[in-house]
Design an enzyme around this catalytic site. Structure first.
Site, PDB file in Angstrom:
ATOM      1  N   ASP A 137     -12.571 -11.729   6.957  1.00  0.00           N
ATOM      2  CA  ASP A 137     -11.873 -10.617   6.331  1.00  0.00           C
ATOM      3  C   ASP A 137     -10.779 -11.160   5.422  1.00  0.00           C
ATOM      4  OD1 ASP A 137     -11.553  -7.936   5.821  1.00  0.00           O
ATOM      5  OD2 ASP A 137     -10.129  -7.622   7.442  1.00  0.00           O
ATOM      6  N   TYR A 139      -7.733 -10.331   2.269  1.00  0.00           N
ATOM      7  CA  TYR A 139      -6.428  -9.636   2.263  1.00  0.00           C
ATOM      8  C   TYR A 139      -6.014  -9.585   0.800  1.00  0.00           C
ATOM      9  CZ  TYR A 139      -1.528  -9.224   4.128  1.00  0.00           C
ATOM     10  OH  TYR A 139      -0.252  -8.842   4.474  1.00  0.00           O
ATOM     11  N   HIS A 144      -1.489  -3.632  -0.940  1.00  0.00           N
ATOM     12  CA  HIS A 144      -1.534  -3.620   0.532  1.00  0.00           C
ATOM     13  C   HIS A 144      -0.681  -4.746   1.112  1.00  0.00           C
ATOM     14  CE1 HIS A 144      -3.034  -3.354   4.637  1.00  0.00           C
ATOM     15  NE2 HIS A 144      -3.428  -4.617   4.579  1.00  0.00           N
ATOM     16  N   ARG A 153       7.512  -7.410   7.998  1.00  0.00           N
ATOM     17  CA  ARG A 153       8.398  -8.557   7.815  1.00  0.00           C
ATOM     18  C   ARG A 153       9.629  -8.142   7.022  1.00  0.00           C
ATOM     19  NH1 ARG A 153       3.123 -10.488   7.852  1.00  0.00           N
ATOM     20  NH2 ARG A 153       2.900  -9.978   5.672  1.00  0.00           N
ATOM     21  N   GLU A 210      -8.738   0.763   8.259  1.00  0.00           N
ATOM     22  CA  GLU A 210      -8.478   0.049   7.010  1.00  0.00           C
ATOM     23  C   GLU A 210      -9.670   0.277   6.095  1.00  0.00           C
ATOM     24  OE1 GLU A 210      -5.237  -3.422   7.984  1.00  0.00           O
ATOM     25  OE2 GLU A 210      -7.307  -4.077   7.760  1.00  0.00           O
ATOM     26  N   GLU A 212     -11.985  -0.643   3.407  1.00  0.00           N
ATOM     27  CA  GLU A 212     -12.402  -1.888   2.763  1.00  0.00           C
ATOM     28  C   GLU A 212     -13.833  -1.746   2.244  1.00  0.00           C
ATOM     29  OE1 GLU A 212     -11.739  -5.530   4.848  1.00  0.00           O
ATOM     30  OE2 GLU A 212      -9.997  -4.796   5.964  1.00  0.00           O
ATOM     31  N   ASP A 244     -12.068  -1.583   8.910  1.00  0.00           N
ATOM     32  CA  ASP A 244     -11.522  -2.615   9.793  1.00  0.00           C
ATOM     33  C   ASP A 244     -10.502  -1.952  10.723  1.00  0.00           C
ATOM     34  OD1 ASP A 244     -10.805  -5.096  10.833  1.00  0.00           O
ATOM     35  OD2 ASP A 244      -9.332  -5.465   9.252  1.00  0.00           O
ATOM     36  N   ARG A 248      -2.307  -1.299  15.478  1.00  0.00           N
ATOM     37  CA  ARG A 248      -1.097  -1.841  14.835  1.00  0.00           C
ATOM     38  C   ARG A 248      -0.076  -2.387  15.826  1.00  0.00           C
ATOM     39  NH1 ARG A 248      -3.086  -2.959  10.111  1.00  0.00           N
ATOM     40  NH2 ARG A 248      -3.908  -1.117   9.048  1.00  0.00           N
ATOM     41  N   GLN A 251      -1.373  -5.595  17.251  1.00  0.00           N
ATOM     42  CA  GLN A 251      -1.293  -6.580  16.164  1.00  0.00           C
ATOM     43  C   GLN A 251       0.122  -7.126  15.974  1.00  0.00           C
ATOM     44  OE1 GLN A 251      -2.888  -5.021  12.496  1.00  0.00           O
ATOM     45  NE2 GLN A 251      -2.402  -6.844  11.292  1.00  0.00           N
ATOM     46  N   TYR A 255       0.202 -11.283  16.550  1.00  0.00           N
ATOM     47  CA  TYR A 255      -0.361 -11.962  15.373  1.00  0.00           C
ATOM     48  C   TYR A 255       0.359 -13.253  14.947  1.00  0.00           C
ATOM     49  CZ  TYR A 255       2.993 -10.769  11.684  1.00  0.00           C
ATOM     50  OH  TYR A 255       4.096 -10.703  10.878  1.00  0.00           O
ATOM     51  N   LYS A 264      -8.021  -6.344  16.225  1.00  0.00           N
ATOM     52  CA  LYS A 264      -9.121  -6.099  15.285  1.00  0.00           C
ATOM     53  C   LYS A 264     -10.491  -6.290  15.938  1.00  0.00           C
ATOM     54  CE  LYS A 264      -6.438  -6.354  11.387  1.00  0.00           C
ATOM     55  NZ  LYS A 264      -6.483  -5.492  10.188  1.00  0.00           N
ATOM     56  N   THR A 268     -15.482  -3.071  14.166  1.00  0.00           N
ATOM     57  CA  THR A 268     -15.430  -2.972  12.706  1.00  0.00           C
ATOM     58  C   THR A 268     -16.675  -2.199  12.305  1.00  0.00           C
ATOM     59  OG1 THR A 268     -14.366  -5.145  12.555  1.00  0.00           O
ATOM     60  CG2 THR A 268     -15.398  -4.286  10.547  1.00  0.00           C
ATOM     61  N   THR A 361      -7.877  -4.520   3.064  1.00  0.00           N
ATOM     62  CA  THR A 361      -7.549  -3.118   2.813  1.00  0.00           C
ATOM     63  C   THR A 361      -7.314  -2.880   1.331  1.00  0.00           C
ATOM     64  OG1 THR A 361      -6.507  -3.080   4.953  1.00  0.00           O
ATOM     65  CG2 THR A 361      -5.984  -1.266   3.475  1.00  0.00           C
ATOM     66  N   GLU A 375       0.314   2.397   5.928  1.00  0.00           N
ATOM     67  CA  GLU A 375       0.972   2.537   4.627  1.00  0.00           C
ATOM     68  C   GLU A 375       1.187   4.006   4.246  1.00  0.00           C
ATOM     69  OE1 GLU A 375      -2.286  -0.353   3.466  1.00  0.00           O
ATOM     70  OE2 GLU A 375      -0.940  -0.511   1.740  1.00  0.00           O
TER      71      GLU A 375
END
Lengths: 429, 429
Positions: A137, A139, A144, A153, A210, A212, A244, A248, A251, A255, A264, A268, A361, A375
């Site tokens: 996968d 990114y 996104h 972050r 997600e 995708e 996906d 959250r 994650q 992560y 994840k 999927t 995503t 988001e």
């Protein structure tokens, strides 16, 4: 790839009338491949979607109406067909296009043969189309990555320094890729609540989708045989829609430093019809300008983005209709599929027939064009309206439906839908 | 698992004399499974290592000396045998043990049958033993996680907050798992040099090994059917040595936020012989105390660590002997294999027969017990001595050799070796 390819002529029509509707996802210009069972106890086989019907390629192969180097379609996956290579892909596409064209009498005027070769989609069961040896996968949406970076972050340095240099990707869990329509069980897992010192074991409280796309590798590369950005698209068999599913809260806690795992790996979902690169050729467009210019191995000339309109909708349990919650377009992606595959292989990694590569995503520039609830709702703070109700994250019983299509002149090359309904979590201690 | 299991009796001897040597890795108590070709043009088949020989199970099955529910051993992988389930594993182990026991005349006294059933290891080609649908790598050594955290992140907070709660793992690249002896090409990739604003594309300058073990899932679980920590070991077929080759400079630049990708995906080497859980049973020991006590789904009673002595050595090109550079023991691992599998599946992830799960780098408490050059040399600062030369990282032509064994009373249950030689990087622009 070839603009003179007769199978993509906009004026082409089929004797399968439902394929000629302006909003059909499966006109004769599309001809996507899938695996289906005509009835519950029938053997799986390969078919092509045409209007509201499926053309049974195993049957055509058996009766000699479709010529292939060896039997490829009485199979539970597309892998043998994919492994046969591009010349066979093109030959089969050409033959199927001719058989379905309005002016070809072979099936059109033979009621018995037609009845054997066509299966209504409504009565068929669509299966996972590909046996997937590896799932990667990426990114690759700048929007996104920026949105997620700001939420998880630092809003001031949302885009990490490596993002503009590397089509960032990670290995996903191939075993849990399922076909559209498969119910998805809400995962349990470790969650770190802000007011507690230790994590708790709990059903996911922030279940997300997600939006995708994914592509399948049809022509593999060996170890230490990297694929260049220029030649990468010739390795791709076709594309699907991909959800996906993401937990959250699981994650956020798990992560660092090795990436998402249980958040994840529970499921999927992909759409059942694989739309070929030949069918997508007319919808090529220029990718976003890349600044700084990527390192040499990531450069390619020409158009490598694709104009694919995408929508997400959500249908709560018991409702008969779904409410749209996001609209975007695949063409916004910063890194192209060609660059993703070139990067994946540049350090020597080999690929296998059927490897699935997710786009990451797909978020556009506007608030309504984001490809995840994370988001769209700003991590749950601003729930989205679904007409009489709202959603911060996905609730039990909700069905999430992705759809997408390329808009031609009077026709659509579509992906159908990629849907899944959430079941309640398993009871736990 | 059963202490009364006659196949693990310490006094057991074989009529294959080389198996009775005190330092043989393959005594009759071991009986590990592999896939081999007796000669270059022969078909692959399943065998058992015994002393310096291989017992050809396909031949025994064919001649009726080995009884199985269906043909399992004239195969290019162990997958069919693994899928046959634990009762079949035990039945075959019992039959093979009996056939090879010193007091069983069947093969011992039949020169013709013996000549057909035994193949000298020296003349055979060992192949990848398992078709690997998924490869997961864990990160379960507290010492390794602490050392790496100090080097890559913050020495004051080397162990991340989630590490003591979660057996951290990530999905690796199954396609590039190769068998011992396969040469490994030094990867090219993006490297961020400290004095440059942008990354460069370069051969890896910090190529490393990671000393690990791996286990194979023999009994899979379905989606949303988690495996408990107590029952997890019954899903495991056996173990191998594993070298998770790592490009440290590529890794440092790419791994935030989704984890290592190209830094690991170019190759992972495993040993050819799969040592079964039955053979390892006498070497169970207590795992390190876990503080804080893990969440309920990670708890298990009893002994779940294994006393496996491990060594790494390095042989520069042209030398006839390898120099030892690290010694450690698998029993130091903080998280057990049972906890790894329980965590992997707790959120609903399914596994498949042949899935490989790496332990993570195995580092012990002392400087000489670290399982990577990154740790042994403090990121290249203090090169290790290899007798007349030193190594900060791996150089072209170097062969890295892992070995490991359980020490019994007068015998060893060994893994053989897991070796790979580094070829120079491909030329690049």
């Amino acid at each position: 790839m070839n603009p003179a390819d007769p199978t993509i002529a906009p004026g082409l029509r089929s004797w399968v009338e439902s394929a000629n509707a302006a909003d059909s996802h499966f006109p004769i210009q599309n001809l996507p491949y899938g695996v289906f069972k005509p009835s519950a106890d029938a053997a799986p086989r390969v078919g092509v979607a045409i209007g509201d019907q499926i053309l049974d390629l195993a049957r055509l192969e058996q009766t000699g109406l479709l010529r292939t180097p060896r039997p490829l379609f009485a199979a539970a996956s597309l892998n043998a067909f994919m492994a046969a290579g591009r010349d066979t892909w093109r030959s089969v596409r050409g033959q199927v296009s001719t058989l379905l064209a309005a002016d070809t009498a072979t099936l059109r005027d033979d009621a018995a043969a037609r009845a054997q070769a066509l299966v209504p989609q409504a009565g068929a069961t669509l299966l996972l189309p590909v046996e997937i040896p590896g799932y990667t996968d990426f990114y690759s949406s700048k929007e996104h990555a920026t949105n997620v970076g700001a939420l998880f972050r630092d809003p001031k340095n949302a885009l990490l320094p490596n993002w503009l240099e590397i089509p960032i990707g990670y290995n996903g869990r191939a075993s849990s890729v399922v076909v559209s329509g498969t119910p998805v069980r809400r995962p349990n897992g470790q969650i770190k609540l802000p007011n507690q010192e230790r994590p708790v074991f709990s059903p996911c409280l922030k279940l997300d989708f997600e939006l995708e796309t994914g592509f399948f590798v049809g022509v593999p590369n060996g170890m230490a045989e990297p694929v260049s950005s220029d030649e990468a698209e010739s390795h791709i068999f076709g594309m699907v829609l991909l959800n996906d599913w993401s937990a959250r809260d699981i994650q956020a806690w798990e992560y660092v430093p090795l990436g998402p795992f249980n958040a994840k790996g529970f499921a999927t979902t992909i759409s059942p019809w694989v739309v070929t690169m030949d069918a997508l050729a007319p919808f090529r467009t220029l990718q976003p300008r890349q600044e700084p210019e990527p390192l040499a191995y990531l450069r390619h000339d020409g158009q490598h983005a694709f104009d694919i309109q995408l929508e997400v909708s959500l249908r709560p349990q018991g409702r008969d209709h779904a409410s749209p919650i996001a609209r975007t377009n695949f063409k916004h992606m910063y890194w192209t599929m060609a660059q993703q595959l070139a990067h994946h292989t540049v350090s020597g990694c080999n690929t296998r027939v059927g490897d699935l590569m997710g786009s990451g995503t797909i978020s556009g520039p506007d608030a309504g064009s984001y490809g995840s609830l994370l988001e769209l709702t700003v991590n749950g703070k601003n729930p989205v309206d679904i007409g009489g109700a709202t959603r911060a994250f996905i609730e039990d019983g909700d069905e999430v439906i992705l759809t997408g299509w390329c808009q031609g002149d009077g026709y659509r090359v579509g992906f159908g839908s990629c849907a899944g309904t959430i079941l309640p979590a398993l009871p736990h201690q």
